[in-house]
Design an enzyme around this catalytic site. Structure first.
Site: not given
Ligand code: IPM
Ligand code: MG
Length: 360
Positions: A141, A192, A224, A248, A252
Site C-alpha cells: 500500500y 506468501k 491462498d 485487507d 473481507d
Molecule cells: C479497508 C478498505 C480500505 C483499504 C480502502 C477503502 C482504502 O478496503 O479498510 O479494508 O484497502 O484498506
Molecule cells: Mg478492505
C-alpha cells in the site's frame, strides 16, 4: 478528565452510520459519566469538496489532539474523476500513515443469532471468534517506488513495491502475540513466502519472535491457503497476523463468517495505544441516503474505542451486550435479514441499541 473523541463521518453511508454510533456513545457517556467530548471534522470526499484536500492538515492536527478518532467511511464514484492523489481513499491512507496506526485489529465474531444470515453453512461458522491483525501502514500500500511509467515499447506500465523491514514486522507481530496471549493462545501468520521475498522475511521475523511467547502456538500459512481455510474450516483460527494487502482481503472474507460485512468493526492503533476506529465496510454509495445501511459495525467500533483508547471496558461490554440483545429481539437491517426476523432501518437499529442500553 475530559476525553475527546474526534468524529469523521466521511462520505455516502458514513454520516448515517456515524449518527447511530454517536447516539450510542452519547448514551453510555451520560449513563457512566465518562466525560467524553465529541467534535467533528472532515475526511475523504467531504473534505475534498470543502477544502480541495481529502485529508486536510487541520483534520490530521485535530486527530492528533484527540484521545481517539471515530471514522465512518470514505469514497464513492462522484470523486472518481479526481487525480489519484486527491481520491477520498488517499485521505484515509494519509490518516493511517500520518498517525502511524500500524496495527489494525479486525475481530470477526459469529453471533449465534446471525448464523443463518451467512452464506456459509451454520456448522462451519457457529461459535467463531477470530481476530485478524493486519499491518496497516506498510507493505504494498505504501511501498516506494510506485507509479506509472512508459516502457521502451511505448507501452504503459503500472508498478508497486512490496517491502517490509524487520522492525515493521516485529511491532505488528508483538501486538498479535500479545493479543493471542489474552485469547486462545494460537497465532497463525499468513504470508506468501513461497514466492515473495518480503514475506520470507516476514515469516523469519515472526518465527524468531515466538521464542519470547512460549505459551503461544505459532503456525504459518500461505495466503491462498488461508483464504480457502477461512471458508472451509474457520474454527482452526484464533489470531491471524498478516501484511497490509493480505489483511485487507482476508478481513473481507472473514466478514462473511459474521453474517455480513456490516457487522465487522475495527481498531487501528499506534505504539501508544492511540487509535482510529472504523467499520471495515466501505461507503456503499449504492445504498447511501436510504437509511438502510447496517450501523452495527460502527456501533461495535465505538465499543472498541471505549475499550482500547478511553480505558472504559465496562462501557464497551454494555454496548456489545446491547447489540446482542437487539439481535435476540429479532431486529435486522436488510443485509442480515432472515426468515422470521424484523426488518429495521439504520436509525431504528441505532435507537434499538440505545434503548437496550437504557433499559439494561
Ligand atoms: C479497508 C478498505 C480500505 C483499504 C480502502 C477503502 C482504502 O478496503 O479498510 O479494508 O484497502 O484498506
Ligand atoms: Mg478492505
Amino acid at each position: 478528565m475530559t476525553k475527546s473523541v474526534y468524529v469523521l463521518p466521511g462520505d455516502n453511508i458514513g454520516p448515517e452510520i456515524i449518527s447511530e454510533g454517536i447516539k450510542v456513545l452519547e448514551v453510555v457517556n451520560e449513563r457512566l459519566d465518562l466525560d467524553i467530548d465529541i467534535h467533528y471534522g472532515l475526511l475523504g470526499g467531504a473534505a475534498l469538496d470543502a477544502t480541495g484536500d481529502p485529508c486536510p492538515p487541520e483534520t490530521l492536527a485535530a486527530a492528533r489532539n484527540s484521545d481517539a478518532v471515530l471514522l465512518g467511511a470514505v469514497g464513492g464514484p462522484s470523486w472518481d474523476h479526481h487525480d489519484r492523489e486527491l481520491r477520498p481513499e488517499k485521505g484515509l491512507l494519509k490518516m493511517r500513515y500520518g498517525l502511524n496506526l500500524f496495527a489494525n485489529l479486525r475481530p470477526a465474531i459469529t453471533y449465534p443469532q446471525l448464523v443463518s444470515a451467512s452464506s456459509l453453512k451454520p456448522d462451519v461458522i457457529e461459535g467463531l471468534n477470530i481476530l485478524i491483525v493486519r499491518e496497516l501502514v506498510g507493505g504494498i500500500y505504501f511501498g516506494e517506488p510506485r507509479g506509472f511509467r512508459t516502457l521502451e515499447s511505448g507501452e504503459q506500465e503500472g508498478f508497486n513495491t512490496l517491502k517490509y523491514s524487520e522492525s515493521e514486522i516485529r511491532r505488528v507481530g508483538e501486538i498479535a502475540f500479545e493479543a493471542a496471549m489474552k485469547r486462545g493462545k494460537r497465532l497463525c501468520s499468513v504470508d506468501k513466502s513461497n514466492v515473495l521475498e518480503a514475506t520470507i522475511l516476514w515469516r523469519k521475523v515472526i518465527s524468531e519472535m515466538s521464542a519470547d511467547y512460549p505459551l503461544v502456538s505459532l503456525s504459518h500459512m500461505y495466503v491462498d491457503n488461508a483464504a480457502m481455510q477461512l471458508v472451509s474450516e474457520p474454527s482452526q483460527f484464533d489470531v491471524i497476523v498478516t501484511g497490509n494487502m493480505f489483511g485487507d482481503i482476508l478481513s473481507d472474507i472473514s466478514a462473511m463468517l459474521t453474517g455480513s460485512i456490516g457487522m465487522l468493526p475495527s481498531a487501528s492503533l499506534n505504539e501508544k495505544g492511540f487509535g482510529m476506529y472504523e467499520p471495515c465496510h466501505g461507503s456503499a454509495p449504492d445504498i447511501a441516503g436510504k437509511n438502510v445501511a447496517n450501523p452495527l459495525a460502527t456501533i461495535l467500533s465505538v465499543a472498541l474505542l471505549l475499550r482500547y483508547s478511553l480505558g472504559a471496558p465496562n462501557a464497551a461490554e454494555i454496548i456489545e451486550e446491547a447489540v446482542s440483545r437487539v439481535l435476540d429481539r429479532g431486529f435486522r437491517t436488510s443485509d442480515i435479514l432472515t426468515d422470521g426476523t424484523t426488518l429495521v432501518s439504520t436509525s431504528q437499529m441505532g435507537s434499538a441499541v440505545m434503548d437496550a442500553i437504557i433499559t439494561a
